[in-house]
Design a protein around this motif. Structure first.
Motif, PDB file in Angstrom:
ATOM      1  N   ASN A 187      30.034  63.485   9.615  1.00 53.92           N
ATOM      2  CA  ASN A 187      30.874  63.206   8.451  1.00 53.92           C
ATOM      3  C   ASN A 187      30.249  63.749   7.177  1.00 53.92           C
ATOM      4  N   GLU A 188      31.109  64.131   6.256  1.00 55.67           N
ATOM      5  CA  GLU A 188      30.679  64.522   4.932  1.00 55.67           C
ATOM      6  C   GLU A 188      31.204  63.506   3.919  1.00 55.67           C
ATOM      7  N   TRP A 216      29.226  60.183  14.858  1.00 55.76           N
ATOM      8  CA  TRP A 216      30.325  60.202  13.869  1.00 55.76           C
ATOM      9  C   TRP A 216      29.770  60.239  12.444  1.00 55.76           C
ATOM     10  N   GLU A 217      28.730  59.460  12.184  1.00 58.65           N
ATOM     11  CA  GLU A 217      28.127  59.463  10.853  1.00 58.65           C
ATOM     12  C   GLU A 217      27.463  60.805  10.532  1.00 58.65           C
ATOM     13  N   GLU A 218      26.811  61.416  11.542  1.00 56.05           N
ATOM     14  CA  GLU A 218      26.124  62.690  11.305  1.00 56.05           C
ATOM     15  C   GLU A 218      27.102  63.824  11.005  1.00 56.05           C
ATOM     16  N   TRP A 248      28.865  56.036  17.202  1.00 63.06           N
ATOM     17  CA  TRP A 248      28.806  55.776  15.762  1.00 63.06           C
ATOM     18  C   TRP A 248      27.815  56.706  15.072  1.00 63.06           C
ATOM     19  N   ASP A 249      26.650  56.922  15.704  1.00 62.06           N
ATOM     20  CA  ASP A 249      25.632  57.781  15.100  1.00 62.06           C
ATOM     21  C   ASP A 249      26.132  59.225  14.960  1.00 62.06           C
ATOM     22  N   THR A 254      35.774  61.288  18.426  1.00 65.83           N
ATOM     23  CA  THR A 254      34.365  61.657  18.645  1.00 65.83           C
ATOM     24  C   THR A 254      33.928  61.320  20.061  1.00 65.83           C
ATOM     25  N   ILE A 281      39.551  54.706  10.961  1.00 64.01           N
ATOM     26  CA  ILE A 281      38.170  54.775  11.472  1.00 64.01           C
ATOM     27  C   ILE A 281      38.169  54.777  12.997  1.00 64.01           C
ATOM     28  N   ASN A 312      34.935  63.022   3.657  1.00 65.42           N
ATOM     29  CA  ASN A 312      35.613  62.308   4.730  1.00 65.42           C
ATOM     30  C   ASN A 312      35.808  60.838   4.382  1.00 65.42           C
ATOM     31  N   TYR A 313      34.827  60.239   3.698  1.00 66.55           N
ATOM     32  CA  TYR A 313      34.962  58.830   3.322  1.00 66.55           C
ATOM     33  C   TYR A 313      36.045  58.653   2.249  1.00 66.55           C
TER      34      TYR A 313
END
Length: 225
Positions: free
Chosen positions: A199-200, A195-197, A192-193, A154, A147, A203-204
């Motif tokens: 990600n698909e 990175w979350e946007e 963080w925002d 990013t 992570i 990816n998790y």
């Protein structure tokens, strides 16, 4: 007058051997004469304060116990932490290089997280063999390293395209010039925002391979040694 008959000596004046003398078989459990070889499969005579050896099946005796393996859990955790920091930083540079400018997204590679977890698990696998506490710490550090690497990558992209130090064409104000590490710590919420946007769901799943790699390496080494 005739003399009473007396037994003559047996050859060269020697008397015949009596039963139980040297070379005669002894009853089981009776001490053998000094220096006489022991019958095959019989336990050696004890003495001089040594404990009696216990006979094993097929006439053998127990082998000496193997030397115990040393375990250094603190050193294993320190090694895992160092590996996590190094792997996280390297993954940040790799993740930055996987950014596609045209699509505005990052290319996902599944085996990188698996390799990160395996690298973090090397220390506990060899220095804390069989200690599941150390294995779980390595799994958690492997996930954290994966992570951190993506967040750092990013942040470097944000430093290159957002925090460049130029004038913002929309506001007319001069933007801050920040390096990737500065963006990561000073603008952590924004990092963080984004990175979350980007990600698909896949990816998790790839990130979950990091602890799997750490546990797999540790248990694999435990089975081999």
């Amino acid at each position: 007058m005739s003399q009473p008959w007396q037994q003559q000596p047996d050859g060269y004046g020697q008397q015949p051997q009596q039963p139980g003398g040297y070379g005669q078989p002894q009853p089981y459990g009776q001490p053998q004469p000094y220096g006489q070889p022991q019958p095959y499969g019989q336990p050696p005579q004890q003495g001089y304060g040594y404990p009696p050896a216990q006979p094993q099946p097929y006439g053998g005796y127990p082998a000496p116990p193997p030397a115990g393996r040393r375990s250094n859990v603190p050193l294993a955790i320190v090694a895992a932490l160092a590996a996590a920091i190094i792997a996280g930083i390297l993954y940040g540079f790799i993740y930055n290089g996987m950014f596609d400018e045209e699509k505005g997204e990052f290319t996902q590679i599944s085996y990188i997280s698996l390799a990160i977890g395996a690298a973090v698990g090397v220390g506990p696998a060899f220095l804390a063999r069989g200690n599941w506490g150390a294995y779980l710490v390595a799994a958690a550090l492997g996930l954290a390293a994966a992570i951190f690497g993506e967040l750092y990558g990013t942040a470097m992209v944000m430093s290159e395209y957002i925090y460049t130090g130029g004038v913002d064409p929309f506001t007319g104000l001069e933007a801050e010039k920040l390096s990737g590490i500065e963006v990561l710590f000073q603008k952590f919420g924004d990092t963080w925002d984004i990175w979350e946007e980007t990600n698909e769901a896949a990816n998790y799943l790839f990130l979950a391979l990091a602890p799997v790699g750490a546990i797999a390496l540790c248990t694999g080494v435990q089975r081999r040694r």
